[in-house]
Design a protein around this motif. Structure first.
Motif, PDB file in Angstrom:
ATOM      1  N   PHE A 132      47.016  32.891  84.232  1.00 32.53           N
ATOM      2  CA  PHE A 132      47.854  33.900  83.590  1.00 32.53           C
ATOM      3  C   PHE A 132      48.688  33.270  82.483  1.00 32.53           C
ATOM      4  CE2 PHE A 132      47.175  36.851  87.168  1.00 32.53           C
ATOM      5  CZ  PHE A 132      47.055  38.027  86.459  1.00 32.53           C
ATOM      6  N   LYS A 133      49.201  32.076  82.737  1.00 31.23           N
ATOM      7  CA  LYS A 133      49.997  31.407  81.720  1.00 31.23           C
ATOM      8  C   LYS A 133      49.129  31.043  80.519  1.00 31.23           C
ATOM      9  CE  LYS A 133      53.494  29.370  84.784  1.00 31.23           C
ATOM     10  NZ  LYS A 133      54.060  28.102  85.325  1.00 31.23           N
ATOM     11  N   THR A 134      47.909  30.611  80.785  1.00 29.05           N
ATOM     12  CA  THR A 134      47.004  30.221  79.708  1.00 29.05           C
ATOM     13  C   THR A 134      46.628  31.413  78.839  1.00 29.05           C
ATOM     14  OG1 THR A 134      46.096  28.480  81.126  1.00 29.05           O
ATOM     15  CG2 THR A 134      44.821  29.094  79.170  1.00 29.05           C
ATOM     16  N   TYR A 135      46.436  32.572  79.469  1.00 36.32           N
ATOM     17  CA  TYR A 135      45.989  33.769  78.750  1.00 36.32           C
ATOM     18  C   TYR A 135      47.006  34.899  78.880  1.00 36.32           C
ATOM     19  CZ  TYR A 135      41.612  31.200  78.797  1.00 36.32           C
ATOM     20  OH  TYR A 135      40.658  30.228  78.626  1.00 36.32           O
ATOM     21  N   ARG A 136      48.271  34.545  78.658  1.00 37.11           N
ATOM     22  CA  ARG A 136      49.350  35.514  78.824  1.00 37.11           C
ATOM     23  C   ARG A 136      49.182  36.710  77.891  1.00 37.11           C
ATOM     24  NH1 ARG A 136      53.932  36.272  75.878  1.00 37.11           N
ATOM     25  NH2 ARG A 136      53.486  34.367  74.702  1.00 37.11           N
ATOM     26  N   ARG A 137      48.964  36.471  76.606  1.00 36.99           N
ATOM     27  CA  ARG A 137      48.828  37.564  75.650  1.00 36.99           C
ATOM     28  C   ARG A 137      47.605  38.424  75.990  1.00 36.99           C
ATOM     29  NH1 ARG A 137      49.399  33.038  72.172  1.00 36.99           N
ATOM     30  NH2 ARG A 137      51.467  32.818  71.244  1.00 36.99           N
ATOM     31  N   GLN A 138      46.524  37.756  76.318  1.00 36.76           N
ATOM     32  CA  GLN A 138      45.308  38.510  76.645  1.00 36.76           C
ATOM     33  C   GLN A 138      45.517  39.411  77.860  1.00 36.76           C
ATOM     34  OE1 GLN A 138      45.552  35.373  75.752  1.00 36.76           O
ATOM     35  NE2 GLN A 138      43.727  34.604  74.706  1.00 36.76           N
ATOM     36  N   MET A 139      46.231  38.911  78.858  1.00 35.65           N
ATOM     37  CA  MET A 139      46.460  39.716  80.054  1.00 35.65           C
ATOM     38  C   MET A 139      47.360  40.914  79.744  1.00 35.65           C
ATOM     39  SD  MET A 139      44.619  38.668  82.474  1.00 35.65           S
ATOM     40  CE  MET A 139      45.274  39.937  83.555  1.00 35.65           C
ATOM     41  N   ILE A 140      48.341  40.719  78.889  1.00 40.75           N
ATOM     42  CA  ILE A 140      49.222  41.824  78.512  1.00 40.75           C
ATOM     43  C   ILE A 140      48.417  42.906  77.786  1.00 40.75           C
ATOM     44  CG2 ILE A 140      51.145  42.502  77.019  1.00 40.75           C
ATOM     45  CD1 ILE A 140      52.428  39.788  77.640  1.00 40.75           C
ATOM     46  N   ILE A 141      47.543  42.495  76.866  1.00 39.65           N
ATOM     47  CA  ILE A 141      46.711  43.459  76.151  1.00 39.65           C
ATOM     48  C   ILE A 141      45.769  44.175  77.114  1.00 39.65           C
ATOM     49  CG2 ILE A 141      44.847  43.698  74.455  1.00 39.65           C
ATOM     50  CD1 ILE A 141      46.184  41.494  72.831  1.00 39.65           C
ATOM     51  N   SER A 142      45.182  43.423  78.034  1.00 40.50           N
ATOM     52  CA  SER A 142      44.275  44.022  79.010  1.00 40.50           C
ATOM     53  C   SER A 142      44.999  45.050  79.882  1.00 40.50           C
ATOM     54  CB  SER A 142      43.653  42.928  79.880  1.00 40.50           C
ATOM     55  OG  SER A 142      42.787  43.479  80.843  1.00 40.50           O
TER      56      SER A 142
END
Length: 522
Positions: free
Chosen positions: A278-288
């Motif tokens: 989640f930390k690595t792909y924080r922005r991606q998870m927020i968009i998802s």
């Protein structure tokens, strides 16, 4: 000697890819049909079983409750058993659910059947998108993955056609509407048996030889390894240097695996915790998560599931309720097909923003159409503008078919690397169906409590706010690899401001902890 560089454009789409896409996308047809068939069946069920609004809402939303459960286990099943095997398993579940609904004799049977079908819908969505993503080249990946959404729209259209055919059926013949889904599931099951497993998944499992054989079967280019229908590799004589010992290359000298965007990313340590990812792909998870929530709270699910109810509520005497409902299916399918054919030209970002704009306009049309309703349970129609109800519903469906429909799963699949894709799709799907169950389980209640106009206006406001976020935070992803999307994301205003704020806070904390504060003197 033949050149060792073979153009990707000359290889794709091969007939095998077309066949795989067509058969795998039948899961989308099942998704759309099972989601939309309740629209035509619900009025008959209400009359046959004398249901009130609460029990009617539960029949609609139970599919999404089942989908939540399916989404929880779907990504794990998909990663453990493989994409193709998971699709076969979901076909069996689809058939069980269809039989249960076809043989239903009471309210409890319908609830059970809808729950079982919901499980299959969610798992199928994860497996289908992962499978289609991983068998397609990056040049046409968006179009191939979006075929699944076109199939979903076709499923909705077939569901509305079925509802139209059985609109005057005798009591309990609504079960035929549910039963047809079992036939589609059987067709997909027998079609998938002879298809290869995802070469990306095979490679991630360390099954390199089988991965190369599957890739060879998909591309139509002979390899040192071939694969039989049940996934067992056979080694044959090398065909020479044109395939570089079984590895296809494109005109840039890049291995075809790399061109497929699946093998470009180094696999992360599989022991990494979910928190680290989640930390690595924080922005991606927020968009998802944004895509998962907004695509439901924009109100499209209410429009397609309760279309006959909405049109009957408008009391538009000039048009048949069933014909208006059928027109929704036709528009949804037509727009989705156009988007699938032109998605690589339009780009993800333009379609997302344009579609969300149409959804907002459509919801405000619906709010205006029902502006005369007083919110009481008798739904009096003083002052209603009935002719705006159909255009409003069509705009909502059209906008959704341009944006969230084809792009929700596609964007999520493009934002994450292979080893996290199924898990991200699973998490996204869980949130999607939780929100869908909330929306469909409250629609009739909201109509009676706050009125139709306020309900549709609320959907429109939520979607408009989401459109602002999309404009400021979501970059174009078309034709980009994961690391390229990450760079583009850093240029978006939303993340620039957020990162600047976070850096300011970090600098402040650092100063606070490292620099002693001077003593105060009087």
């Amino acid at each position: 000697m033949q050149s060792s560089h073979i153009s990707v454009q000359s290889l794709w789409p091969s007939w095998v890819v077309v066949r795989i896409t067509a058969i795998a996308s039948l899961g989308g047809v099942l998704f759309g049909y099972d989601s939309g068939c309740i629209s035509g069946a619900l009025p008959q069920i209400q009359e046959s079983l004398a249901l009130d609004s609460g029990r009617s809402e539960l029949i609609v939303s139970t599919l999404y409750f089942g989908a939540v459960f399916g989404a929880v286990v779907g990504s794990s099943i998909c990663d453990l058993f493989g994409r193709r095997t998971t699709i076969l398993l979901t076909d069996v579940v689809f058939i069980i659910g269809a039989v249960c609904l076809f043989l239903s004799t009471n309210y409890a049977d319908i609830i059970l059947g809808r729950f079982i079908v919901g499980i299959a819908v969610a798992i199928s969505g994860i497996a289908d998108v992962s499978y289609l993503h991983e068998i397609s080249p990056i040049e046409i990946r968006g179009a191939i993955v979006s075929v699944n959404e076109a199939s979903i729209s076709l499923g909705f259209l077939l569901a509305y056609v079925s509802g139209f055919i059985y609109r005057s059926a005798a009591d309990e013949e609504y079960r035929m509407i549910f039963g047809w889904a079992g036939a589609v599931a059987m067709i997909q099951f027998f079609g998938m048996i002879n298809l290869p497993e995802s070469p990306v998944w095979l490679d991630s499992q360390g099954r390199k030889q089988e991965s190369q054989a599957a890739q060879s079967m998909i591309s139509g280019i002979p390899s040192t390894a071939t694969i039989d229908p049940i996934g067992q590799p056979h080694i044959r004589d090398s065909i020479g240097s044109s395939c570089d010992q079984g590895r296809v290359k494109n005109s840039d000298g890049m291995e075809y695996h790399e061109a497929n965007d699946a093998f470009t990313q180094p696999f992360l340590n599989r022991r990494q915790s979910a928190t680290q990812l989640f930390k690595t792909y924080r922005r991606q998870m927020i968009i998802s998560l944004f895509l998962s929530t907004t695509q439901q709270f924009c109100g499209q699910a209410s429009v397609i599931n309760y279309a006959p109810y909405i049109f009957a509520l408008s009391h538009n005497e000039n048009r048949s309720v069933h014909l208006q409902t059928l027109s929704i299916g036709l528009v949804k399918f037509a727009v989705t097909v156009i988007v699938v054919l032109r998605i690589e030209k339009f780009g993800r970002r333009a379609l997302l923003l344009g579609g969300m704009f149409l959804i907002s306009i459509g919801q405000f049309f619906l709010a205006l159409a029902f502006s005369g309703l007083d919110g009481n349970s008798d739904f009096s129609i003083n002052g209603v503008i009935p002719h705006l109800a159909l255009p409003g519903a069509l705009l909502v469906v059209c906008g959704y078919s341009m944006s969230f429909g084809p792009l929700g799963w596609l964007l999520t699949s493009e934002l994450f690397p292979t080893e996290f894709r199924a898990r991200a799709l699973g998490m996204s799907t869980i949130v999607t169906y939780l929100c869908a169950s909330m929306v469909t389980n409250t629609f009739l209640t909201f109509l009676s409590e706050i009125g139709a106009s306020a309900t549709f206006a609320t959907y429109g406001i939520f979607n408009t706010l989401g459109m602002v976020f999309a404009f400021l935070a979501i970059p174009e992803t078309d034709g980009k690899r994961v690391e390229q999307i990450e760079v583009s994301m850093q240029e978006m205003w939303w993340w620039k401001v957020g990162d600047h704020h976070s850096q300011f806070e970090n600098d402040y904390r650092s100063m606070s902890t490292e620099t002693p504060r001077p003593e105060m003197t009087r």
